[in-house]
Structures are given as C-alpha cells and as structure tokens.
Write an enzyme that holds these catalytic residues in place. Structure first.
Site, short mmCIF file in Angstrom:
data_model
loop_
_atom_site.label_atom_id
_atom_site.label_comp_id
_atom_site.label_asym_id
_atom_site.label_seq_id
_atom_site.Cartn_x
_atom_site.Cartn_y
_atom_site.Cartn_z
N HIS A 69 33.89 34.00 8.78
CA HIS A 69 35.18 34.61 9.17
C HIS A 69 36.37 33.84 8.60
CE1 HIS A 69 35.21 31.92 12.88
NE2 HIS A 69 36.50 31.97 12.66
N ASP A 75 27.48 32.80 10.81
CA ASP A 75 28.91 32.75 10.44
C ASP A 75 29.21 31.60 9.48
OD1 ASP A 75 31.62 33.08 10.36
OD2 ASP A 75 31.90 33.21 12.53
N SER A 120 37.12 26.29 13.82
CA SER A 120 36.13 27.09 13.12
C SER A 120 35.83 26.48 11.77
CB SER A 120 36.62 28.52 12.92
OG SER A 120 36.30 29.26 14.05
N1 ARG Z 1 36.10 34.13 18.03
C1 ARG Z 1 36.02 33.40 16.81
C2 ARG Z 1 37.37 32.73 16.48
O1 ARG Z 1 38.27 32.77 17.27
C3 ARG Z 1 35.52 34.23 15.69
C4 ARG Z 1 36.47 35.29 15.22
C5 ARG Z 1 35.99 36.10 14.06
N2 ARG Z 1 35.09 37.16 14.44
C6 ARG Z 1 35.46 38.39 14.92
N3 ARG Z 1 34.52 39.20 15.28
N4 ARG Z 1 36.70 38.80 15.00
O2 ARG Z 1 37.85 32.64 15.39
N1 ASP Z 2 36.72 31.05 16.41
C1 ASP Z 2 37.74 30.01 16.49
C2 ASP Z 2 38.30 29.66 15.12
O1 ASP Z 2 38.36 30.48 14.24
C3 ASP Z 2 37.20 28.81 17.20
C4 ASP Z 2 37.43 28.87 18.66
O2 ASP Z 2 38.47 29.41 19.10
O3 ASP Z 2 36.59 28.33 19.39
O4 ASP Z 2 38.83 28.60 14.90
#
Ligand code: ARG
Ligand code: ASP
Length: 721
Positions: A84, A220, A656
């Site tokens: 991502h 990921d 991330s």
């Molecule tokens: N929750 C994770 C973060 O905050 C992954 C986000 C990317 N994935 C998604 N399905 N939007 O970045």
């Molecule tokens: N998914 C988040 C990021 O892109 C990480 C988190 O918020 O735990 O940095």
C-alpha cells in the site's frame, strides 16, 4: 495457595514485561530503554540500533516517499516496504495492457526495473538535542507570535549551519509539545526504482473488508531499489546510476516467530495524541469523528455502487476508495475502542489527581492552576470550528467534489492574467504544461456520474452538519432558484461547467486568454470552489489559527506539568514523523468475551477466505496451485506457510513498511497495520488489546521466490536459516 499466588504474580510480571507502550527516541535508548529491552530478550546494544560512530540499524531504515517507512535488505540498495506504500507508483506504471495492480510486476533483471520520477527515500545521518539553541532569546512571557518568530529564526540558523558544505538536508522538530527540540540531518535519494510487487489479490488481499482487522492474510509488501551516482551519493534519475551501496542492511531471518518472542519496530510513526486532556477526546468522539464518518459513508456508498457495476470504474476508483475508507474505518474503531476503555473517564480521573497535586503547592498552583479550566473554555469553541474546517476539506478536497478540484487548477493561471503587466509567454506555457499534466491524471481516473451524485449528496450533508456561518454564498442559489433541491443544483452545475469533462477542460486550457478569465469566474464549479475558499479564509482560518495558538501554548504547559507530575515515570514524546523505536513481544489477544486470537495466520486462512464471488477474497490460481502441491520450499512451517503475525509494539500511521526485527536484529517481518480492537492507540494505548500487524518475511520471500519466480533477488540478501 502460595503456589497459586506465585503463578498469578509471574503471569502478571510476564504480562507487564511483554506489552510495552511507547515510541522511543533512538538517540536516548541507552539512557532509558536498553536495559528493559535486554530483559525482554533483545541481544544487541543501543549502539547497534543508533550510532554515529559505526554502521547501525538506522543506516538501513528510511522514510519511503514522504509517508511510509522502508528498509534495506541487500548491499545493492534493495529495499522492502508495503504494497500500500508503493501502491500509487505501481498504479502509475499500470495500463490496461500492463495492469501491474492486477497482475503484479517483477523485474527479472536490473534493466527491467521501473524509475519513479518523484519518488524519494530519506535516511537519517544523525540527530541532536538542540533545545537550548532553538529557545535562545525566548522568554515565557512573550506573545505566541513573537515566540514563533524567534524560534523560526533560530531553527533557520541551526539547519543552515548543519547542512553547510554538504548535500544533506536538515529539519528541527519539536518534542513533548515544544518542551524539547531535535535536529535531524538527512540524506535524500531521488532515483528509486520499482523492482517488484505482488498482484493486488495478494498485496491487498482482504481489501477494505479486512483492513484494520485481525486475523489478517494480506501480503502487503513491495520491493524497490535505490540508485546513486559514481560516488554512491544521491542523484536524479540517470540510467548510468549505480545501485546504492549502504553501510548496513538487514539480514533476513527464516527462523520465524513464536509467541513470546522479542520484537522491535524501527520506523517513522506520524502523529499520536497521548497527553491531550479529556476535552479533546470528547471533541473527537462526539463531534468531529461522527461528522467525518458520516460524510465518508456517503462518499463510499456512492462509489461502491458504481464500482460494483463496472470493472473500469472499479479500477479508476480503487485508490480513492481505499484512501477514503482507511481513516473512515479507523475513526469508527477509535470511537469504539475509547468507549470500551472508558478513556474519557480515565482522563478525567487523571486530571482530578493532577489538579490536586497542583494545588498542593502554591508555586505550582501559580503556574498550572488554571490550565484545565482554560482547556475547558478553549474546547467549548474549538469543536465547532474544527468540525467546520474538516467538513469543508472533505467537501472540496479529500476525494470530495472533483470538478471543484479541476476548476481550482486554473487559479494560478488566472492570476497571471490579472497582473498589471499581463503574463509573460514563458510563464504561461510553464503553468499550462503543469495544469495539462494534472488534468490528464485527474481525468484518467474520473467518472462523472459519481462526481455528480457525490456533489449533490455531500453539499446537503454539509449544510446539515456545520454552523450556518460556514455556508458558502452559492447555497442561496440552491435554496432560492432550486427550492432546496440539491439534485437540481448538481444537474445544472454539471451541465454548465467546463470542468466535468477532459476534452472541454483541455480545450479551455489550450485557448486560455485574458477573456477566459471572465468565463472562468462564471463557471459554476469555479464559483463553488471559490465560495468555499472565501468561507475558509474569512470564517474558519482566522478563528482556527488563533485557537490553535492557544491550544499549542496550553499543550506545551500541560506537557511540562505532566512531566513534573509523573517525574518518576519514563515518558515518551508523541509521534511526530521522526525515527522511533517500539519494542514488545509476539502475542495474541482476547478480542472480546470468549474470543481469543492466536498470534499467527497461515496460508490455510487464505484458502478458507477464498471466494471468487467476492472481489476482496479472490485467490490467484498460481497460489492455489502452490498450495495444492504443497510447494513451499524452505518457507514451510508445520506443513503450511506463515502469512502475518501480531505483536505488542506501539505503532501508528507512517510505521507502515517498518522493519520488524527479532532479538538478534534480523528482519522477521514488515509492519503494515494494527488490529481493530486497538486502533485507539494514537490516543490511549491498551496493552491488552493493542497489536501491530506485520507480514511474516517468510511469506514475502515465498511469494517472490515460488509465486513470482524472482528468486534471483534472494541471492543478494543475507539470509539467516
Ligand atoms: N490500515 C493500513 C494503514 O493505515 C493499511 C491501509 C491500506 N489498505 C487499505 N485497504 N486501504 O495504512
Ligand atoms: N497502516 C498504517 C500505515 O500506513 C500503519 C498503522 O496505522 O498502524 O502507516
């Protein structure tokens, strides 16, 4: 009985020694953390993590493209981060013929790697406490404005001094809400090439359905390579550049993880709010988040409906949908988590104890006595402006009304023509080519029916959510001419505007002249955008800014007071997108009554989720084939392949892509998310339920090697078996 007591005590000890809240400053580990880390199992020293005298882990960790973290995994500049985090780069190389988002991409040699024009990675060379120099000439009684001016001036001197005669860049950042300052001297590389990415059906497996959730089965990760000039220094993209030779890269461990193992996360957490007063939580959970969740629910419902009907639309809106959905879902989790934790009450109790302590001493009472009541007063007006500001941004930016964005691209060009002498041709051409690029990229992923429906829907929602003072002038047209019918208003807007269509927008740009300025100013999309900007400039910004000043100065004082109040305790500064260390242990958790989660997921779970009917759960045929043949090679464990694991490390957005290392400092995973029950950790950490989610490095290697057939990449890694 005695035995039972011992067991209970040792369970408690084991627990407190495994969950570790905090994001720690690498420079200060020796002083505050290393002993505890070693007690928890870490086998290396503080110098192995951060040193300016020898190669250390910090030389292998970087900011990836301004918002994520990545780490070096070979001595030839090879880096790994999240899928991502590489998503927009992968998308930018994709077309219908070469759809790397869907099919994945693997360079089979260095020549096949793909350059990314605007991508950067940033390494920390060193950091230094510069509090005294930053606050030189500041006294506690001066106005906030004066204070800021002096600080800005001092920072300018410090950074100039630090970068003189070097190719480095430097920033100074406040810690503990301006009670301490650190200088960061960085090296920024600009030639970063895409080496490989799995298909989205692996890299984004589970999609937004599984996002922020455990158990998770997302692969990921994506892989890039840093290039440097002959002298191994940063350079713009050039095909003659050489793979960067780092001082340090992470050995990659195939040994895997067991529950209870020590883990450390080393990366760039963005922002946290651990020391705010209860009023802040109340504002977020009762006012701001509900408004934001609501408007995003509307956006998502509309996008989803169109995306389900048409594959082309699905591709166009994939990244937008993910962006809107990500925080939407997290806010809901935060409200839930804070509620279950009884966070507001906890803060109130804490504040009561604090106030008592303040009043015990007349000196303290003079300094901090009115802090909490000033906060209360401040927050009584902050919520409304904050909501108004955020809602306005949701409407005209953040994947809100897209035609308004298109119209706004012409702002600069119009102002060139409004200058007294008129524009010079060169300026105009330069600006036009910039706008042309932006138009092409916006319309590449544009679907007018979505935009129109969202426009009508969120304008009506905006009116119902914010203070009447924040209503832009054109709302009179809606209530007058259109009798409150938002669809009628949107119909007319999209019929009349130049900017809901690529051809007419480009044509307008190509023929832009002094006369166009008039036409522009009559365009309803332009009017909409400008009216909103007027509200922002006149009603919102001035109030927001002055309240923010007040908040900043109260926060600084409250932080200082809390540091005195808790002087026996080792406090960590809120995240501010600087390099931090989190440490903890691999550990499952109890999600709710009678539900206990294990610490690890496997390939079996991917096959369980497999469902060709559901977009997020389509498993690639090739992966099924490997599964059927149990073709797992050295990535196998207990007859399957491990996929993700959770641990108690304190992380947030920006973490991330961070390396997750074991007691030996070897890479065992790449951090990418947090688990649902613990996403309130930015505001309050709950050691029992806050878990970071990482991809098990063995799954990444399995995908590279067995799935993609790019096993040659493993040859340059340092693999520990
Ligand atoms: N929750 C994770 C973060 O905050 C992954 C986000 C990317 N994935 C998604 N399905 N939007 O970045
Ligand atoms: N998914 C988040 C990021 O892109 C990480 C988190 O918020 O735990 O940095």
């Amino acid at each position: 009985m005695k035995k039972l007591l011992l067991i209970i005590i040792s369970i408690q000890l084991a627990f407190s020694a495994s969950a570790k809240e905090g994001m720690w400053i690498p420079l200060l580990l020796e002083k505050y953390n290393i002993e505890e880390m070693q007690e928890m199992g870490f086998k290396l020293t503080a110098e192995d993590i951060y040193s300016i005298n020898q190669a250390s882990m910090k030389d292998a960790v970087m900011i990836f493209n301004g918002g994520c973290t990545a780490e070096l995994i070979s001595d030839q500049g090879l880096i790994i981060t999240n899928h991502h985090c590489g998503y927009s780069a992968i998308q930018s190389h994709s077309s219908v013929e070469n759809d790397y988002l869907t099919d994945g991409f693997w360079a089979m040699s260095k020549q096949e790697e793909l350059p990314n024009p605007d991508m950067t990675v940033t390494f920390l060379k060193y950091m230094e406490d510069v509090t005294d120099s930053v606050l030189w000439g500041v006294d506690e009684n001066m106005t906030m404005q004066k204070r800021e001016e002096i600080i800005a001036e001092n920072i300018k001197k410090i950074t100039e001094q630090a970068t003189k005669d070097t190719h480095y860049t430097a920033t100074v950042k406040p810690f503990f809400h301006g009670n301490q300052y650190f200088l960061f001297v960085n090296e920024v590389f600009k030639d970063v090439r895409l080496v490989g990415a799995p298909p989205s059906a692996i890299g984004k497996f589970g999609g937004d359905t599984d996002n922020w959730m455990w158990p998770r089965h997302t692969g990921d990760f994506s892989v890039f390579r840093i290039y440097a000039n002959e002298d191994n220094e940063p350079a713009e993209y050039n095909s003659a550049n050489k793979p960067y030779k780092p001082a340090k890269h992470f050995p990659v461990s195939l040994k895997g993880v067991d529950e209870g193992d020590f883990t450390m996360v080393f990366g760039y957490p963005g922002s946290t709010y651990q020391y705010v007063p209860s009023f802040h939580l109340e504002m977020l959970t009762e006012k701001v988040y509900p408004g934001l969740i609501d408007i995003r629910t509307h956006k998502l419902n509309i996008m989803d409906r169109y995306m389900e009907q048409d594959r082309g639309v699905r591709i166009k809106y994939a990244a937008k949908n993910a962006r809107v959905s990500n925080s939407w879902k997290r806010w809901r989790g935060e409200i839930r988590g804070l509620d279950i934790l009884n966070a507001q009450q906890k803060k109130e109790d804490y504040q009561a104890g604090f106030q008592e302590w303040v009043e015990e001493d007349s000196n303290r009472a003079a300094k901090y006595g009115t802090l909490l009541s000033e906060y209360e007063e401040l927050y009584s007006s902050l919520g409304e402006v904050r909501l108004g500001r955020d809602m306005l941004l949701e409407v005209i930016y953040r994947n809100g009304i897209e035609v308004a964005n298109v119209a706004s691209l012409f702002r600069g060009l119009a102002s060139l023509y409004e200058k007294e002498k008129g524009p010079n041709a060169e300026e105009v051409e330069k600006m036009k080519s910039g706008i042309r690029k932006d138009l092409t990229s916006i319309f590449k992923d544009y679907h007018q029916p979505i935009d129109k429906e969202i426009t009508a829907d969120i304008l009506s929602l905006y009116k119902n959510s914010v203070d009447d003072n924040y209503l832009p002038a054109f709302y009179e047209e809606i209530s007058g001419k259109h009798k409150g019918d938002y669809n009628a208003y949107a119909d007319r807007l999209f019929k009349k505007t130049i900017f809901a269509d690529e051809t007419s927008s480009i044509e307008f740009l190509d023929n832009f002249s002094a006369r166009s300025v008039k036409k522009l100013k009559k365009d309803p999309a332009w009017v909409l955008y400008e009216n909103f900007m007027d509200v922002y400039g006149d009603q919102i910004y001035p109030v927001y800014k002055s309240l923010n000043h007040k908040t900043d100065s109260l926060n600084r004082l409250y932080m200082k007071a809390q540091m005195e109040y808790e002087s026996g305790k080792n406090l960590y500064p809120d995240a501010n997108f600087t390099l931090r260390v989190g440490y903890g242990k691999v550990k499952g958790y109890q999600a709710r009554d009678a539900v206990q989660y294990l610490h690890q997921t496997t390939l079996e779970g991917i096959m369980e989720k497999d469902n060709p009917e559901i977009y997020d759960y389509r498993v690639p045929e090739r992966l099924k084939e490997l599964y059927r043949n149990k073709d797992y090679g050295r990535y196998e464990e207990n007859g399957t392949v491990p996929v993700c694991f959770i641990a108690t490390n304190h992380t947030t957005g920006g973490n991330s892509g961070s390396p997750v290392v074991n007691a030996e400092g070897h890479l065992i995973g790449v951090n990418f998310d947090r688990a649902w029950e613990g996403v309130m950790s930015d505001l309050m950490f709950n050691p029992e339920q806050c878990r970071n989610i990482s991809i098990d490095i063995r799954y990444a290697l399995f995908i590279i090697d067995k799935f993609a057939g790019a096993g040659y990449l493993l040859d340059e890694m340092t693999i520990v078996e």
